[in-house]
Write a protein that holds these residues in place. Structure first.
Motif, PDB file in Angstrom:
ATOM      1  N   UNK A 120      33.970  35.954  34.529  1.00 24.23           N
ATOM      2  CA  UNK A 120      33.934  34.901  33.514  1.00 24.23           C
ATOM      3  C   UNK A 120      35.298  34.233  33.381  1.00 24.23           C
ATOM      4  N   UNK A 121      36.368  35.008  33.546  1.00 23.03           N
ATOM      5  CA  UNK A 121      37.709  34.413  33.539  1.00 23.03           C
ATOM      6  C   UNK A 121      37.848  33.391  34.669  1.00 23.03           C
ATOM      7  N   UNK A 122      37.367  33.762  35.864  1.00 23.35           N
ATOM      8  CA  UNK A 122      37.413  32.827  36.992  1.00 23.35           C
ATOM      9  C   UNK A 122      36.626  31.562  36.679  1.00 23.35           C
ATOM     10  N   UNK A 123      35.438  31.758  36.136  1.00 23.85           N
ATOM     11  CA  UNK A 123      34.610  30.605  35.793  1.00 23.85           C
ATOM     12  C   UNK A 123      35.289  29.741  34.727  1.00 23.85           C
ATOM     13  N   UNK A 124      35.892  30.378  33.737  1.00 25.91           N
ATOM     14  CA  UNK A 124      36.552  29.625  32.660  1.00 25.91           C
ATOM     15  C   UNK A 124      37.684  28.774  33.224  1.00 25.91           C
ATOM     16  N   UNK A 125      38.425  29.320  34.188  1.00 23.65           N
ATOM     17  CA  UNK A 125      39.510  28.547  34.797  1.00 23.65           C
ATOM     18  C   UNK A 125      38.938  27.348  35.572  1.00 23.65           C
ATOM     19  N   UNK A 126      37.844  27.573  36.290  1.00 25.95           N
ATOM     20  CA  UNK A 126      37.194  26.477  37.025  1.00 25.95           C
ATOM     21  C   UNK A 126      36.690  25.408  36.051  1.00 25.95           C
ATOM     22  N   UNK A 127      36.068  25.845  34.973  1.00 27.12           N
ATOM     23  CA  UNK A 127      35.501  24.911  34.004  1.00 27.12           C
ATOM     24  C   UNK A 127      36.597  24.111  33.312  1.00 27.12           C
ATOM     25  N   UNK A 128      37.722  24.753  33.053  1.00 32.45           N
ATOM     26  CA  UNK A 128      38.839  24.033  32.436  1.00 32.45           C
ATOM     27  C   UNK A 128      39.351  22.923  33.347  1.00 32.45           C
ATOM     28  N   UNK A 129      39.280  23.147  34.664  1.00 33.69           N
ATOM     29  CA  UNK A 129      39.708  22.114  35.611  1.00 33.69           C
ATOM     30  C   UNK A 129      38.722  20.936  35.640  1.00 33.69           C
ATOM     31  N   UNK A 130      37.541  21.161  35.085  1.00 34.58           N
ATOM     32  CA  UNK A 130      36.528  20.111  35.014  1.00 34.58           C
ATOM     33  C   UNK A 130      36.204  19.783  33.553  1.00 34.58           C
ATOM     34  N   UNK A 131      37.247  19.794  32.734  1.00 31.13           N
ATOM     35  CA  UNK A 131      37.058  19.605  31.288  1.00 31.13           C
ATOM     36  C   UNK A 131      36.436  18.254  30.976  1.00 31.13           C
TER      37      UNK A 131
END
Length: 508
Positions: A255-266
């Motif tokens: 989920x941390x990995x996903x959160x970092x990816x999602x933040x890059x696509x804010x």
């Protein structure tokens, strides 16, 4: 292990003592396999020109002349008869997954290797076409509450699981059949298929629970293994409930990995501009759902179901966008906005309301509750143990701890004790192992433990977030070419890798 039960359950050190003696008892002979047309419902098998049949095996392998059951088997004969290697069986995991068409489904990944084997599919006992076992119709579920609490959700789950266990044992002659649902018996049934086909050895590919089934076969029938490939396996010194609990940490990392990816696509998903902000958005969603289930498409989704959805998506790195779309939809719904569920959430909701969910649940419970130890078993009998584990997990694993510690299914209320203990693995059978290093379903250290027990094995590791390594490209995901080459080369007749391998990290 554990792919199917994940949506329905709420799916070693070197030993000093000798391994348990196997009981490769089988009827003499196991009975002929009479081939005919495959069931019309098996469209892929029919289209491929496969033939299907039933094999009669003992219900209780310690009483080979007693009551029998039927095992559904399929076969697609090797195209290259001049270079035929033998038979290749497989299992898709679960536990409880139907496997009649599974080996056929491997053909895109196998490529030309498929031409050298008779591809053999089978449904494990009590699943699909193999003396199928059901638990009878469940009562209509109560409408989801407008308000709830974590304790109330937990007690609702306990009540459902208790009722399911009672219903399973009261239905038909399940009380006679269920004590014989075990991984060891499925391995014995596999060996009966081998014998009925007149083969001295078998080859096999299994993923998740299917990988553990393959390891059990090596222990019970070490001299009957030709090529054994196990993908995404578990620690044989643990039990199913412990395996569920151990998944919490890697799931949070995923989920941390996903959160970092999602933040890059804010700009697209508007869930946060940093990974901590995205995590905080998810946590607020869960905290609200623990009090007021989220209304979506005519139903309400409580925190347990939302956690389950999060788990399904976070397991595969290619599903990051699908998870972000799902969280966006749920956050909007929780805020009172009118939403149209994204396609992935729609698919989840459809499955929850489909007949397949009952079959999936029954198949998983049959083996998770029936094994006396690894690769299943180990369920605490006191329900408060689960509650304490849930509460203690929240500090370090706030999203997935409450889920993985609550995966009791109906097992604490099962009416019969297992007939045999779990299988202790300690052998030198050659085995090719595959494992994703960031698997959030069956953690990597579990595969390392099994690797130490399988002293003749080689391990191919892939630095990806995935459950399952082989054939990912054929599934529309990012392929791991070095793993695919290792498997196909080995199944083609080549040697095991000279040493363990780590595949180069793939690109997204």
């Amino acid at each position: 292990m554990r792919a199917l039960p994940l949506l329905t359950a709420g799916l070693v050190l070197l030993v000093a003592q000798p391994a348990q003696a196997s009981r490769p008892v089988q009827a003499s002979p196991p009975g002929p396999l009479r081939w005919g047309a495959c069931p019309a419902a098996q469209k892929d098998l029919v289209a491929a020109g496969a033939e299907c049949g039933d094999l009669t095996v003992p219900l209780d392998w310690s009483v080979p002349d007693g009551r029998t059951i039927r095992i559904a088997v399929s076969r697609i004969k090797a195209k290259d008869r001049a270079h035929r290697r033998g038979i290749l069986l497989s299992n898709p995991g679960g536990p409880g997954g139907s496997g009649l068409a599974n080996t056929l489904g491997l053909r895109p990944a196998l490529r030309d290797v498929a031409d050298h084997y008779d591809l053999i599919g089978f449904d494990p006992r009590f699943i699909g076409g193999s003396t199928p076992l059901g638990c009878g119709p469940a009562p209509a579920p109560a409408p989801p509450r407008e308000r709830t609490s974590p304790r109330r959700d937990f007690e609702d789950g306990v009540a459902r699981n208790r009722a399911t266990a009672a219903r399973c044992f009261a239905h038909g002659d399940n009380a006679v059949l269920l004590p014989h649902a075990s991984t060891r018996n499925v391995a014995r049934d596999m060996d009966a298929i081998r014998a009925a086909l007149g083969e001295r050895k078998l080859s096999y590919y299994g993923v998740s629970y299917g990988a553990d089934l393959g390891a059990v076969y090596t222990q019970l029938f070490p001299d009957r293994v030709d090529r054994m490939v196990v993908d995404s396996s578990t620690d044989p010194d643990t039990t199913q409930y412990e395996l569920f609990r151990r998944a919490g940490k890697p799931l949070e990392s995923g989920l941390d990995e996903w959160a970092a990816w999602t933040a890059r696509h804010a700009g697209t998903y508007r869930l946060g501009r940093t990974a901590p902000e995205v995590r905080a958005t998810v946590q607020r969603l869960l905290d609200r759902a623990e009090r007021r289930p989220v209304p979506v498409a005519g139903t309400r989704l409580g925190a347990p179901l939302i956690r389950l959805f999060l788990r399904q998506f976070v397991q595969q790195q290619e599903d990051d966008a699908a998870l972000a779309r799902t969280v966006r939809t749920l956050v909007d719904a929780a805020d009172g906005r009118k939403v149209r569920p994204n396609p992935e959430l729609t698919g989840m909701l459809a499955f929850l309301n489909s007949p397949e969910i009952a079959a999936s649940f029954t198949g998983g419970a049959v083996f998770m509750c029936g094994d006396g130890g690894w690769p299943a078993g180990g369920w605490p009998g006191e329900t408060e143990t689960y509650w304490r584990n849930i509460q203690h997990s929240r500090a370090a694993q706030p999203v997935f701890g409450p889920l993985v510690n609550d995966m009791m299914a109906p097992c604490p209320f099962w009416k019969t004790a297992p007939r045999e203990p779990g299988t202790r693995i300690a052998n030198s059978v050659p085995v090719l192992m595959l494992q994703a290093m960031r698997d959030g379903n069956v953690p990597y250290d579990g595969a390392l433990a099994l690797h130490r027990k399988l002293k003749g094995s080689r391990l191919v590791s892939a630095d990806i977030r995935s459950h399952g390594v082989y054939g990912r490209g054929a599934q529309g995901r990012t392929s791991v070419p070095c793993a695919d080459r290792a498997v196909n080369g080995y199944l083609r007749g080549g040697p095991l890798p000279a040493q363990d391998l780590t595949c180069p990290k793939g690109t997204r």
